[in-house]
Write a protein that holds these residues in place. Sequence first.
Motif, mmCIF file in Angstrom:
data_model
loop_
_atom_site.group_PDB
_atom_site.id
_atom_site.type_symbol
_atom_site.label_atom_id
_atom_site.label_comp_id
_atom_site.label_asym_id
_atom_site.label_seq_id
_atom_site.Cartn_x
_atom_site.Cartn_y
_atom_site.Cartn_z
ATOM 1 N N PHE A 1 51.282 16.556 44.713
ATOM 2 C CA PHE A 1 50.154 17.360 44.245
ATOM 3 C C PHE A 1 49.062 16.470 43.662
ATOM 4 N N GLY A 2 49.472 15.416 42.952
ATOM 5 C CA GLY A 2 48.493 14.491 42.382
ATOM 6 C C GLY A 2 47.670 13.805 43.456
ATOM 7 N N THR A 3 48.319 13.465 44.571
ATOM 8 C CA THR A 3 47.596 12.854 45.693
ATOM 9 C C THR A 3 46.550 13.814 46.256
ATOM 10 N N LEU A 4 46.930 15.075 46.386
ATOM 11 C CA LEU A 4 45.983 16.079 46.877
ATOM 12 C C LEU A 4 44.768 16.174 45.957
ATOM 13 N N LEU A 5 45.005 16.123 44.657
ATOM 14 C CA LEU A 5 43.930 16.325 43.690
ATOM 15 C C LEU A 5 42.945 15.162 43.653
ATOM 16 N N HIS A 6 43.284 14.029 44.252
ATOM 17 C CA HIS A 6 42.324 12.933 44.333
ATOM 18 C C HIS A 6 41.162 13.276 45.263
ATOM 19 N N ASN A 7 41.366 14.251 46.123
ATOM 20 C CA ASN A 7 40.308 14.684 47.029
ATOM 21 C C ASN A 7 39.432 15.711 46.301
ATOM 22 N N ARG A 8 38.187 15.349 45.994
ATOM 23 C CA ARG A 8 37.310 16.209 45.187
ATOM 24 C C ARG A 8 36.987 17.512 45.908
ATOM 25 N N ALA A 9 36.799 17.452 47.224
ATOM 26 C CA ALA A 9 36.508 18.674 47.971
ATOM 27 C C ALA A 9 37.688 19.636 47.916
ATOM 28 N N PHE A 10 38.905 19.086 47.956
ATOM 29 C CA PHE A 10 40.100 19.927 47.825
ATOM 30 C C PHE A 10 40.054 20.717 46.519
ATOM 31 N N ARG A 11 39.674 20.055 45.435
ATOM 32 C CA ARG A 11 39.588 20.738 44.139
ATOM 33 C C ARG A 11 38.562 21.866 44.167
ATOM 34 N N VAL A 12 37.441 21.626 44.827
ATOM 35 C CA VAL A 12 36.393 22.650 44.905
ATOM 36 C C VAL A 12 36.898 23.877 45.656
ATOM 37 N N TYR A 13 37.507 23.658 46.817
ATOM 38 C CA TYR A 13 37.942 24.793 47.637
ATOM 39 C C TYR A 13 39.091 25.555 46.982
ATOM 40 N N VAL A 14 39.965 24.834 46.293
ATOM 41 C CA VAL A 14 41.024 25.512 45.540
ATOM 42 C C VAL A 14 40.418 26.374 44.438
ATOM 43 N N GLY A 15 39.394 25.838 43.761
ATOM 44 C CA GLY A 15 38.721 26.606 42.715
ATOM 45 C C GLY A 15 38.064 27.865 43.255
ATOM 46 N N LEU A 16 37.413 27.762 44.407
ATOM 47 C CA LEU A 16 36.776 28.929 45.019
ATOM 48 C C LEU A 16 37.808 29.988 45.396
ATOM 49 N N THR A 17 38.928 29.551 45.965
ATOM 50 C CA THR A 17 39.995 30.490 46.318
ATOM 51 C C THR A 17 40.515 31.199 45.082
ATOM 52 N N ALA A 18 40.766 30.434 44.010
ATOM 53 C CA ALA A 18 41.327 31.009 42.792
ATOM 54 C C ALA A 18 40.371 32.008 42.146
ATOM 55 N N PHE B 1 30.150 26.944 43.936
ATOM 56 C CA PHE B 1 29.820 26.609 45.317
ATOM 57 C C PHE B 1 28.514 25.820 45.402
ATOM 58 N N HIS B 2 27.487 26.285 44.736
ATOM 59 C CA HIS B 2 26.190 25.616 44.846
ATOM 60 C C HIS B 2 26.150 24.305 44.052
ATOM 61 N N ALA B 3 26.919 24.218 42.964
ATOM 62 C CA ALA B 3 26.947 22.970 42.193
ATOM 63 C C ALA B 3 27.723 21.870 42.911
ATOM 64 N N SER B 4 28.572 22.245 43.867
ATOM 65 C CA SER B 4 29.420 21.257 44.549
ATOM 66 C C SER B 4 28.871 20.862 45.923
ATOM 67 N N ARG B 5 27.617 21.095 46.173
ATOM 68 C CA ARG B 5 27.057 20.851 47.503
ATOM 69 C C ARG B 5 27.269 19.404 47.950
ATOM 70 N N GLY B 6 27.005 18.447 47.064
ATOM 71 C CA GLY B 6 27.169 17.049 47.422
ATOM 72 C C GLY B 6 28.609 16.698 47.755
ATOM 73 N N ILE B 7 29.524 17.217 46.995
ATOM 74 C CA ILE B 7 30.962 16.952 47.228
ATOM 75 C C ILE B 7 31.383 17.530 48.562
ATOM 76 N N ARG B 8 30.941 18.745 48.860
ATOM 77 C CA ARG B 8 31.353 19.388 50.106
ATOM 78 C C ARG B 8 30.748 18.699 51.320
ATOM 79 N N MET B 9 29.548 18.169 51.183
ATOM 80 C CA MET B 9 28.930 17.473 52.309
ATOM 81 C C MET B 9 29.666 16.182 52.647
ATOM 82 N N ALA B 10 30.337 15.623 51.643
ATOM 83 C CA ALA B 10 31.077 14.382 51.862
ATOM 84 C C ALA B 10 32.569 14.625 52.058
#
Length: 401
Positions: A205-222, A387-396
Amino acid sequence: MKLRPDTLAMTAVLAMLTALGPLSTDFYLPSLPEIARVMQTDVAGAQATLSSFLFGFAAGQILWGPLSDRLGRRPVLLAGLGLFGFATLACALAPSIEALTLARALQALGASGPIVLGRAMVRDLYDGPRAGRELARMGMIMGLVPAVAPVIGGMLQVAFGWRSTFLASLTFGLALAVVIVTVMPETLRVRSPQPLSLVSIFRGFGTLLHNRAFRVYVGLTALAYAGLFAFISGSSFVLIGVYGLSPIAYGFSFGFAVLGYITGTIIAQRLVGRRGMDGVIAIGVACLAGGGLAMLVGVLTGLGGAAGVVVPMALYACGVGLTMPQAQASAMMPFPDRAGAASSFNGLCQMLLSACVGLLVGHLLKNAALPLPLVMSVLGVAALVLFHASRGIRMAKSQAM
């Protein structure tokens, strides 16, 4: 004969897997006021049977995905269904609210397996926007179940009492197990070499959380699901207790709100190929915020009575149908070798937040409807802002960390 990945039948079976948990709740929603009366408890006590379900669901998220990455999807799936069946029978026979609350947590532990593995099996079979489209198709089929389940649950409640709703859930779970045994193929292509231990699971799980976009999408789902669960946990007390609807009328009202979810999944299927997953999510989070705020205005002004709650909820649910499948698919895409673990962690966060929101709604609701739209509007706006605050993270997001 086994199901083929490219058939609607496969999609339908995967949808039924993800529908098992919501179904076991939707059947008995119209019975919550009656359960509170018969078992001599208050709103918070009856609502605790919902939150205990989500805490059990969250605990199951830790286990089933990593287990299936190592042992295969089918055997782990059947183990979850077996536990679900045993616990559902315990719910039907529960002699007290405490026993029911405990049995619901155990029921959720079993029900979490099918939903985690259903998402992981989609990642096993499909890539990119196709995965998002399949999750949206599953959501459309799955949405038909909660649209009908509260109506059936209301009828069962009136005719046979609240225990019959759990027997109906048990029947569905048994039928699903038969389908898995007879026609569902194993979808896991390469089994994970990681050892089975809590340490290795949490390290993964810690490895997954190193991916910033993963954190964003998990947050949106939650956030999206937490608002939906706020309505699930509080709507019977608001629409039956405050607005005076009958259990059957409540079932139809709940079904109308679920039609919004189905509409969202249909729109997502049509748009994801042209606008991409993030383009669909952008529309979804706008619906989440708009639906929550519209419900708040409706309750504050009294406009439309019960319709002032139900119609905005349909808009919010449409946002859930647009947002969740695409966010879930986006979260799993960077991890083809750990789809089970990614699905597990996504579900863990989703259920933990929803359980806390459900407890909050249960304690705030007394004889007024206002706490429900207040909570939902906050969650909807939070999803829009994230969603809108994470635009840069999602683009990368294509650059895994």
